[in-house]
Design an enzyme around this catalytic site. Sequence first.
Site, PDB file in Angstrom:
ATOM      1  N   LYS A  51      34.947  53.390  44.463  1.00 36.75           N
ATOM      2  CA  LYS A  51      34.887  53.017  45.878  1.00 36.75           C
ATOM      3  C   LYS A  51      35.798  53.898  46.720  1.00 36.75           C
ATOM      4  O   LYS A  51      35.419  54.380  47.798  1.00 36.75           O
ATOM      5  CB  LYS A  51      35.261  51.540  46.038  1.00 36.75           C
ATOM      6  CG  LYS A  51      34.256  50.581  45.421  1.00 36.75           C
ATOM      7  CD  LYS A  51      34.816  49.169  45.311  1.00 36.75           C
ATOM      8  CE  LYS A  51      33.824  48.248  44.607  1.00 36.75           C
ATOM      9  NZ  LYS A  51      34.374  46.888  44.381  1.00 36.75           N
ATOM     10  N   GLN A  95      39.759  43.426  44.855  1.00 37.70           N
ATOM     11  CA  GLN A  95      38.863  43.593  43.713  1.00 37.70           C
ATOM     12  C   GLN A  95      38.850  42.341  42.837  1.00 37.70           C
ATOM     13  O   GLN A  95      39.909  41.867  42.412  1.00 37.70           O
ATOM     14  CB  GLN A  95      39.273  44.817  42.882  1.00 37.70           C
ATOM     15  CG  GLN A  95      38.373  45.101  41.707  1.00 37.70           C
ATOM     16  CD  GLN A  95      36.957  45.485  42.114  1.00 37.70           C
ATOM     17  OE1 GLN A  95      36.749  46.191  43.093  1.00 37.70           O
ATOM     18  NE2 GLN A  95      35.987  45.027  41.350  1.00 37.70           N
ATOM     19  N   ASP A 118      33.583  42.734  51.916  1.00 39.09           N
ATOM     20  CA  ASP A 118      32.781  42.177  50.820  1.00 39.09           C
ATOM     21  C   ASP A 118      31.799  41.114  51.323  1.00 39.09           C
ATOM     22  O   ASP A 118      30.850  40.760  50.616  1.00 39.09           O
ATOM     23  CB  ASP A 118      33.696  41.553  49.756  1.00 39.09           C
ATOM     24  CG  ASP A 118      33.873  42.458  48.548  1.00 39.09           C
ATOM     25  OD1 ASP A 118      33.030  43.358  48.343  1.00 39.09           O
ATOM     26  OD2 ASP A 118      34.839  42.265  47.794  1.00 39.09           O
TER      27      ASP A 118
END
Length: 282
Positions: A51, A95, A118
């Site tokens: 990412k 994460q 997200d």
Amino acid sequence: MAQARMLSGHEVAEAVYAELKERLKTLPFVPSLRVIRLGEDPASVSYVRLKDKRARELGFRSQVEVYPEDLSEEALLSRIQELNADEEVDGILVQLPLPPHIRAERVLEAISPLKDVDGFHPLNVGRLWSGGEGLFPCTPLGILRLLKHYGVALKGKEVVVLGRSNIVGKPLAGLLLREDATLTLAHSKTEALPEVTRRAEVLVVAVGRPHLVRKDWVREGAIVVDVGVNRVEGRLLGDVHPEVAEVASALTPVPGGVGPMTVAMLMANTLKAALLRRYGNP
């Protein structure tokens, strides 16, 4: 017998990246992404590195913050609040999965909805289902973008989503309804499951069970999206058995299908977050 057309996520992701690069050139600022990782779980390390690398290649300002696995929940929440207040930070990503002593729901709720790249904050979930504007989960967004790229019209189509997770199944259902699809959300408790999946003109499988769906579960000519990524004896296997290619008209491969789209839409969400926060529209 003709084999299904393979729908490459890599191809579509590259198209997304090309669009983002052009948009970034027109902005008077550089969007910023902050990624938090706890511990050294190999999969998390790999995902975060990917990412961060992609964000930097596109021209975002990206920074990874790494903390020990035993970082306290309160310390993590405190850091998130600092990033929420930082005007230089547009997107915040923690994460997952997190260590057992940290409650993921508290962490996800702590991230500002305007920086929730997200798309898991309850406010963004509510906006998704109420038809509002917000930041939505990356994998479902990627699935929609992939289908549109290959000319799959969803309006009025019979779509079955197999799997009801908060990460894929549920938000994808909300997005499909916004596209006017006729939707069935099926799961492990659904009775006569193969009969249900055989109704689908478009079948999305996201259950985390390798090769669960066989060709007798699939309608002739259906479009099948395989979200599963199961590591079995060193190989990555999807939730859909390869034999499905004998009956489907199109199929996403594993790997190389939905996976690349998830990262692409994270990048798109980072830009969207920056625009929503600054201008109120994407």
